[in-house]
Scaffold this active site. Structure first.
Site, PDB file in Angstrom:
ATOM      1  CG  ASP A   1      40.269  52.314  41.185  1.00 15.52           C
ATOM      2  OD1 ASP A   1      40.929  52.133  40.549  1.00 15.52           O
ATOM      3  OD2 ASP A   1      40.157  51.928  42.503  1.00 15.52           O
TER       4      ASP A   1
ATOM      5  N   GLY B   1      38.726  48.439  49.872  1.00 15.90           N
ATOM      6  CA  GLY B   1      39.644  49.236  50.783  1.00 15.90           C
ATOM      7  C   GLY B   1      40.009  50.481  50.096  1.00 15.90           C
TER       8      GLY B   1
ATOM      9  CE  LYS C   1      45.729  51.541  45.417  1.00 12.95           C
ATOM     10  NZ  LYS C   1      44.581  51.171  45.133  1.00 12.95           N
TER      11      LYS C   1
ATOM     12  CD  GLN D   1      48.002  37.665  39.732  1.00  8.68           C
ATOM     13  OE1 GLN D   1      49.214  37.084  39.427  1.00  8.68           O
ATOM     14  NE2 GLN D   1      46.940  37.051  40.165  1.00  8.68           N
TER      15      GLN D   1
ATOM     16  NE  ARG E   1      46.272  47.365  45.874  1.00  6.80           N
ATOM     17  CZ  ARG E   1      45.284  47.267  46.462  1.00  6.80           C
ATOM     18  NH1 ARG E   1      44.767  47.067  47.787  1.00  6.80           N
ATOM     19  NH2 ARG E   1      44.154  48.010  45.853  1.00  6.80           N
TER      20      ARG E   1
ATOM     21  CG  HIS F   1      44.988  46.977  36.719  1.00  5.98           C
ATOM     22  ND1 HIS F   1      44.525  47.976  37.589  1.00  5.98           N
ATOM     23  CD2 HIS F   1      46.352  46.996  36.979  1.00  5.98           C
ATOM     24  CE1 HIS F   1      45.539  48.421  38.511  1.00  5.98           C
ATOM     25  NE2 HIS F   1      46.382  47.629  37.881  1.00  5.98           N
TER      26      HIS F   1
ATOM     27  CG  ASP G   1      39.391  42.656  44.782  1.00  4.00           C
ATOM     28  OD1 ASP G   1      38.233  42.033  45.286  1.00  4.00           O
ATOM     29  OD2 ASP G   1      40.228  42.205  44.599  1.00  4.00           O
ATOM     30  CB  THR G   2      38.880  44.336  49.538  1.00  2.00           C
ATOM     31  OG1 THR G   2      40.019  45.520  49.605  1.00  2.00           O
ATOM     32  CG2 THR G   2      39.623  43.178  49.047  1.00  2.00           C
TER      33      THR G   2
ATOM     34  CG  ASP H   1      35.729  15.304  35.487  1.00  2.00           C
ATOM     35  OD1 ASP H   1      34.948  15.907  34.859  1.00  2.00           O
ATOM     36  OD2 ASP H   1      36.620  14.453  35.059  1.00  2.00           O
TER      37      ASP H   1
HETATM   38  C1  R5P Z   1      44.369  48.492  41.574  1.00  2.00           C
HETATM   39  O1  R5P Z   1      45.346  49.409  41.989  1.00  2.00           O
HETATM   40  C2  R5P Z   1      42.953  48.933  40.936  1.00  2.00           C
HETATM   41  O2  R5P Z   1      43.065  49.764  40.119  1.00  2.00           O
HETATM   42  C3  R5P Z   1      42.179  49.244  42.243  1.00  2.00           C
HETATM   43  O3  R5P Z   1      42.338  50.326  42.592  1.00  2.00           O
HETATM   44  C4  R5P Z   1      41.859  47.971  43.184  1.00  2.00           C
HETATM   45  O4  R5P Z   1      41.755  46.632  42.532  1.00  2.00           O
HETATM   46  C5  R5P Z   1      40.913  48.088  44.080  1.00  2.00           C
HETATM   47  O5  R5P Z   1      41.034  46.998  44.909  1.00  2.00           O
HETATM   48  P1  R5P Z   1      40.519  47.258  46.624  1.00  2.00           P
HETATM   49  O6  R5P Z   1      39.226  47.557  46.338  1.00  2.00           O
HETATM   50  O7  R5P Z   1      40.781  45.735  47.162  1.00  2.00           O
HETATM   51  O8  R5P Z   1      41.203  48.271  47.355  1.00  2.00           O
END
Ligand code: R5P
Length: 322
Positions: free
Chosen positions: A226, A233, A200, A103, A202, A136, A230-231, A43
């Site tokens: 950094d 961006g 920057k 988070q 968000r 982070h 993640d994405t 399961d």
């Molecule tokens: C958040 O501010 C972290 O330090 C990274 O800058 C963030 O997780 C990068 O995320 P992404 O690649 O989606 O812009």
């Protein structure tokens, strides 16, 4: 270093999240990854059984809580519970990547602080100590009422850059956001370079808008560092903004290559010349591309494990950094 102290053996076990890294760490420790069954019931429930005695030993349990994040966290918690019930003398959760770290505060009303919840779960499951890399935010250490050894991949990235001859260029180290300035400053000091900061915002989760660049980047090679990509961006839009401001080349580096969605394509097709990252998160072949360089944190993590085992300073590994 001797792996045994007062009869308490150093044992290293790992979940299923990042087998390449756990094998490399074990190799550097000069021991085998401990025997453990870690599978799923029909399961989907996690099934763990430790297959060698942990009684009275100094147990290190590695798990990167990367995607599938919730499964990997649950697997970690269940492994910790198994070692607690197996009478390990001390259990250290080794978390090369700590998921949910972003988070870490309430930004809007009625939001959780999930990074704290995960820390509570790890503590409650039986960890006596935690080792992790490039959180982070450093303050997340305080979410644990346990000793936390916080390692940095910056010196590994910095050494790679030095070995690649970067110091012959006019360089600037760039933080892609205000929160990352300490990380960028540490690398800049190692490389003897000035820093610049991208402001920057968000507008919504996983969306980025570059507002301003603070510092001089014109006619320089920009090295953007950094904690996480993640994405993609932040670094791709940051790189475009740096080029508009006159940077001649843009190299990006991060510790944790989350690479979700179409991050690989975005980075591959961007003006970024090279993407330097580490192996805290496994990189499936489909996400690799020519510009990508992956450095291993295994020697660093193994060294820190050995130091914890014999009660030697871990911070001494970073005496000339930070
Ligand atoms: C958040 O501010 C972290 O330090 C990274 O800058 C963030 O997780 C990068 O995320 P992404 O690649 O989606 O812009």
């Amino acid at each position: 270093m001797n792996s045994k102290t007062n009869g308490n053996e150093l044992l290293f076990f790992a979940g299923t999240s990042n087998p390449d890294l756990s094998n490399r760490i074990a190799e550097h420790l000069g021991i085998e990854v401990g025997k453990m069954i870690c599978t799923r019931f029909a399961d989907g429930e996690v099934r763990v059984q430790v297959q060698e005695s942990a009684r009275g030993n100094d147990v290190f349990v590695m798990q990167s809580t990367c995607a599938p994040v919730n499964d990997n966290i649950m697997e970690l918690l269940i492994m910790l519970d198994a070692f607690r019930r197996a009478s390990a003398r001390r259990i250290t959760a080794v978390l090369p990547y700590y998921g949910y770290a972003r988070q870490d505060k309430k930004i809007k009303p009625r939001e959780p602080i999930s990074a704290r919840l995960v820390a509570d779960l790890i503590t409650e499951a039986g960890a006596h100590r935690v080792m992790t890399l490039d959180l982070h935010a450093e303050q997340i250490q305080g979410f644990f009422d346990l000793p936390v050894d916080h390692l940095y991949a910056g010196p590994i990235i910095g050494q790679y850059l030095i070995d690649s001859g970067i110091l012959a260029q006019d360089i600037v180290v760039v933080s892609p956001d205000v929160a990352g300035v300490t990380r960028a400053r540490a690398l800049a000091e190692m490389l003897g370079a000035p820093i610049a900061i991208i402001a920057k915002r968000r507008p919504e989760p996983n969306k980025v808008e570059v507002m301003e660049i603070i510092g001089d980047v014109s006619n320089k090679v920009a090295i953007m560092i950094d904690d996480i990509i993640d994405t993609g961006g932040s670094v791709v839009q940051g790189a475009e903004a740096l080029q508009r401001r006159g940077a001649t080349r843009v190299i990006v580096a991060c510790t944790h290559a989350v690479f979700s969605g179409n991050a690989t394509e975005k980075l591959r097709d961007s003006c970024v010349e090279k993407v330097i990252t580490t192996d805290t998160i496994p990189m499936p072949p489909g996400k690799r591309f020519d510009k990508l360089v992956t450095l291993s944190v295994a020697p660093l993590v193994a060294n820190a494990i050995q130091r914890i085992h014999i009660d030697e300073s871990v911070s001494a590994l970073f005496n000339n950094y930070r």
